[in-house]
Scaffold this active site. Structure first.
Site, PDB file in Angstrom:
ATOM      1  N   SER A 143      30.191  40.013  43.051  1.00  0.00           N
ATOM      2  CA  SER A 143      30.015  39.316  41.769  1.00  0.00           C
ATOM      3  C   SER A 143      28.860  38.333  41.920  1.00  0.00           C
ATOM      4  O   SER A 143      28.607  37.823  43.020  1.00  0.00           O
ATOM      5  CB  SER A 143      31.292  38.552  41.411  1.00  0.00           C
ATOM      6  N   TYR A 156      38.106  33.238  43.870  1.00  0.00           N
ATOM      7  CA  TYR A 156      37.352  34.437  43.449  1.00  0.00           C
ATOM      8  C   TYR A 156      35.986  34.452  44.128  1.00  0.00           C
ATOM      9  O   TYR A 156      35.597  35.441  44.760  1.00  0.00           O
ATOM     10  CB  TYR A 156      37.203  34.425  41.926  1.00  0.00           C
ATOM     11  N   ALA A 157      35.274  33.323  44.021  1.00  0.00           N
ATOM     12  CA  ALA A 157      33.929  33.246  44.605  1.00  0.00           C
ATOM     13  C   ALA A 157      33.977  33.438  46.117  1.00  0.00           C
ATOM     14  O   ALA A 157      33.102  34.106  46.693  1.00  0.00           O
ATOM     15  CB  ALA A 157      33.291  31.901  44.260  1.00  0.00           C
ATOM     16  N   LYS A 160      34.420  37.128  46.882  1.00  0.00           N
ATOM     17  CA  LYS A 160      33.250  37.945  46.536  1.00  0.00           C
ATOM     18  C   LYS A 160      32.082  37.653  47.483  1.00  0.00           C
ATOM     19  O   LYS A 160      31.322  38.553  47.848  1.00  0.00           O
ATOM     20  CB  LYS A 160      32.852  37.714  45.075  1.00  0.00           C
ATOM     21  N   ILE A 189      30.443  40.995  32.355  1.00  0.00           N
ATOM     22  CA  ILE A 189      30.481  42.327  31.755  1.00  0.00           C
ATOM     23  C   ILE A 189      31.726  42.398  30.885  1.00  0.00           C
ATOM     24  O   ILE A 189      32.807  41.944  31.314  1.00  0.00           O
ATOM     25  CB  ILE A 189      30.576  43.421  32.854  1.00  0.00           C
TER      26      ILE A 189
END
Ligand SMILES: NC(=O)c1ccc[n+]([C@@H]2O[C@H](COP(=O)([O-])OP(=O)(O)OC[C@H]3O[C@@H](n4cnc5c(N)ncnc54)[C@H](O)[C@@H]3O)[C@@H](O)[C@H]2O)c1
Length: 260
Positions: A143, A156-157, A160, A189
């Site tokens: 991401s 999340y970061a 990723k 997206i």
């Protein structure tokens, strides 16, 4: 031997292909002639993905949780049994909607790392012995938030960003065997993962569009096209790369309203 097993069309395994980017990728690869094993938590979603393809016979479906102990082996075995091998592994299944570090519990942290990171390592380890020199490749869904900072997405970061590192590492380890490992780093997206926020948070949508030089949110097809390119022979000398697919969002401090 069934006809499928003597075909030379590539065989792809795509996790989390019941909707969103995984679905778009499965449809794109099948459109290009690949045979695809698609996995997800929900059979109805997988059946919808297959029903959207003009080549439903090219699909095999597997309901599974990517974090379950036996899932990598079961998915790879299905590809080998149904199609005689495996060429492309697309590690797509993932979760979003994370929080800042101080707001994240141990349980939430573990859930992010289990789904977004550990499963990628475990599926890759299972697939690697089957990937053939000059043909095999792995694509990891990273991401833009694994490349640059963004408010409120700590676990999340972190997962990723770790995928970007794992991609580089596996590229170095398996490149000598003729196996390529790359990642894509999508921007925002529109998929079921992001649709609600795009629909309900007008400011978020406006800021994302205003700060994207292409002035739009990305589509699943944008990402599926990049994944197909990285799988194809056209990307034969690309290894260890993380390809951003974000309309230029991450490369500068672009703001449309401030443009000259
Ligand atoms: N949509 C975006 O803006 C965006 C941006 C950057 C990266 N990504 C990444 O792309 C990937 C796909 O995102 P998406 O937008 O299509 O998400 P999505 O939520 O629309 O689809 C993800 C799919 O993965 C499946 N899944 C989730 N956990 C699973 C598990 N434990 N086992 C099996 N399947 C599971 C879900 O059921 C779902 O069908 C994710 O890794 C995500 O982090 C998405």
């Amino acid at each position: 031997m069934c006809a499928d097993k003597i075909s030379t069309a590539p065989v792809a395994l795509i996790t989390g292909a019941g909707q969103g980017l995984g679905r778009a990728t499965a449809l794109r690869l099948a459109e290009q002639g690949a045979r695809v094993v698609i996995t997800d938590l929900d059979r109805a979603l997988l059946e919808q993905t297959r029903s959207l393809s003009a080549r439903p016979e090219a699909f095999r479906l597997l309901v599974q949780d990517v974090t379950s102990q036996d899932s990598p082996r079961q998915a790879v075995e299905l590809a080998v049994d149904a199609f005689g091998g495996l060429d492309w592994l697309i590690n797509n299944a993932g979760i979003g909607k994370a929080k800042s570090a101080a707001q994240t519990s141990d349980e939430e942290w573990d859930r992010y790392t289990d789904i977004n990171l550990r499963s990628v390592f475990r599926f890759s380890r299972e697939a690697l012995p089957h990937l053939k020199p000059g043909r095999g490749c792995i694509i990891n869904l990273a991401s833009i938030f694994g490349l640059i900072g963004h408010p409120g997405v700590a676990p999340y970061a972190a997962t990723k960003a770790a995928l970007v590192g794992l991609t580089r590492q596996m590229a170095v380890d398996y490149g000598p065997q003729g196996i390529r490992v790359n990642a894509v780093a999508p921007g925002i997206i529109e998929t079921p993962l992001t649709a609600e926020r795009i629909r309900t948070d007008a400011r978020f949508k406006a800021v994302m569009i205003d700060t994207t030089p292409f002035h739009r949110i990305g589509t699943p097809q944008d990402v599926a096209n990049a994944i197909y390119f990285l799988c194809s022979d056209q990307a034969g000398f690309i290894n260890g790369h993380t390809l951003t697919v974000d309309g230029g969002w991450s490369v500068g401090n672009y703001v449309a309203s401030a443009s000259l």
